[in-house]
Design an enzyme around this catalytic site. Structure first.
Site, PDB file in Angstrom:
ATOM      1  N   GLU A   1       0.824  -1.205   0.000  1.00 35.53           N
ATOM      2  CA  GLU A   1       0.000   0.000   0.000  1.00 35.53           C
ATOM      3  C   GLU A   1       0.865   1.265   0.000  1.00 35.53           C
ATOM      4  OE1 GLU A   1      -3.115   0.498  -0.497  1.00 35.53           O
ATOM      5  OE2 GLU A   1      -3.717  -1.602  -0.525  1.00 35.53           O
TER       6      GLU A   1
ATOM      7  N   TYR B   1      -6.400   6.426   4.732  1.00 37.70           N
ATOM      8  CA  TYR B   1      -6.642   5.457   3.660  1.00 37.70           C
ATOM      9  C   TYR B   1      -5.825   4.188   3.886  1.00 37.70           C
ATOM     10  CZ  TYR B   1      -5.745   2.862  -0.535  1.00 37.70           C
ATOM     11  OH  TYR B   1      -5.574   1.814  -1.407  1.00 37.70           O
TER      12      TYR B   1
ATOM     13  N   ASP C   1      -9.873   6.280  -1.422  1.00 36.77           N
ATOM     14  CA  ASP C   1      -8.848   6.969  -2.207  1.00 36.77           C
ATOM     15  C   ASP C   1      -9.474   7.444  -3.506  1.00 36.77           C
ATOM     16  OD1 ASP C   1      -9.202   4.648  -3.682  1.00 36.77           O
ATOM     17  OD2 ASP C   1      -7.064   4.261  -3.937  1.00 36.77           O
TER      18      ASP C   1
END
Length: 359
Positions: A49, A132, A150
């Site tokens: 991520e 996020y 996002d």
């Protein structure tokens, strides 16, 4: 006419509820095969991520694989020398992400026994992890029902619901967080978030026409029904980039080349660079600059131009090769082997390739 229609239209939030089951059926049939999905652990999800922030999936895949081969655990990430960490990251850009990964890893080792906490509320306390990323890790690895909001999720949700508000507005993003948290699949929150990511990346496209014929939301998507897919989502105007001229020096002394470390803070903090100054200097100005650095130029020739675009700045660079005598305490003189081991920012890529040809 269409713009007025968007602003005045009433959002159809119930469409987001309809999307959930259709989305997961679509995902089970069409999900992307990605290395961080093959073996799912909190650490692998976290690293992927962070790497994916502002970076294309196709670019991340080889970096992620190499990173996991060398740094397979939180402990190995915490202990790796920073120079080696930057070399593994070289070419991905936004190096603050790598620095924050290591900062967080050290905290995890000292305070959490080397394991990531299992809630978004705890994850967001770590360096480099925003709301996020915390939601993505918590949902994928710990089944916490939080939407990872996002750009992809906002685009899909705005089109499906017909929302005509600016999705970059903080109030609008908070509203979408609330709405999507309410409809996320409680049994498969991680799959829901990854499905929304995949749908936004492969079907509900950000640039160019979305592939509505392939979309599981087509029958109830408000943007599709109204013919507004090219106008939604609404985004505020981006801040214009500032142009900045630089002159870059490839300075050779015998069998070594001059490099230096950037300051501890600011743009490209602590990364290795070739000596450079502001402005596009002519040959005379370049020779004067070398003299100010305590170096005598035996030969100086142009090394071409290059451009690099950061988020808010565009570097317009002009380079010089220089063979010199003398020294400067701020420079590190490296051999070809040492040069190969250093991590240079992508901004200097054109000159890095030329520097290697000097040996």
């Amino acid at each position: 006419m269409r713009r007025a229609l968007i602003i005045d239209m009433k959002e159809n939030w119930e469409n987001l509820q309809k999307l959930t089951p259709a989305l997961l059926l679509w995902y089970d049939a069409h999900k992307r095969a990605l290395p961080w999905r093959e073996t799912v652990t909190p650490y692998r999800t976290w690293v992927s991520e962070i790497m994916l922030q502002q970076t294309r999936v196709s670019a991340v895949i080889p970096y992620f694989t190499r990173f996991m081969d060398e740094l397979p655990t939180v402990g190995t990430l915490a202990e790796v020398p920073e120079e080696r960490l930057f070399k593994l990251w070289e070419g991905l850009g936004y190096y603050s992400r790598a620095r924050n990964l290591q900062k967080a890893a050290k905290i995890l080792v000292c305070e959490y026994g080397g394991a990531l906490p299992d809630t978004a509320a705890e994850l967001v306390k770590l360096p480099g992890i925003g709301h996020y990323t915390a939601a993505a890790i918590a949902s994928i690895s710990f089944a916490q029902p939080l939407a990872a909001v996002d750009g992809n999720l906002l685009r899909v949700a705005a089109r499906v619901s017909g929302c005509g508000e600016d999705i970059m507005d903080a109030k609008v993003r908070r509203l979408f967080q609330e709405k999507l948290d309410a409809v996320i699949d409680r049994a498969r929150p991680g799959a829901y978030n990854q499905a929304m990511m995949d749908l936004g990346a492969t079907v509900c496209l950000p640039n160019g026409a979305p592939l509505c014929a392939q979309c599981p939301a087509r029958s109830f998507c408000e943007a599709y029904r109204q013919g507004l897919t090219e106008l939604l989502p609404v985004r505020g105007a981006k801040k214009q980039r500032r142009a900045e001229e630089r002159t870059v020096f490839l300075i050779k002394r015998g069998d070594t080349l001059a490099v230096r470390q950037r300051p501890d803070t600011g743009l490209l903090a602590r990364l290795t660079e070739f000596p450079n100054v502001g402005g596009n200097l002519d040959a005379s100005g370049a020779e004067i600059t070398l003299a100010q650095w305590g170096l005598t130029a035996k030969r100086i020739v142009p090394a071409g131009t290059a451009k690099h675009v950061f988020t808010h700045i565009e570097w317009q660079m002009k380079g010089y090769f220089a063979e010199v005598e003398g020294d400067n305490g701020a420079f590190r003189w490296v051999t070809r082997a040492e040069l190969d081991a250093l991590a240079f920012p992508t901004a200097f890529k054109a000159y890095t390739e030329k520097a290697k040809k000097l040996f």
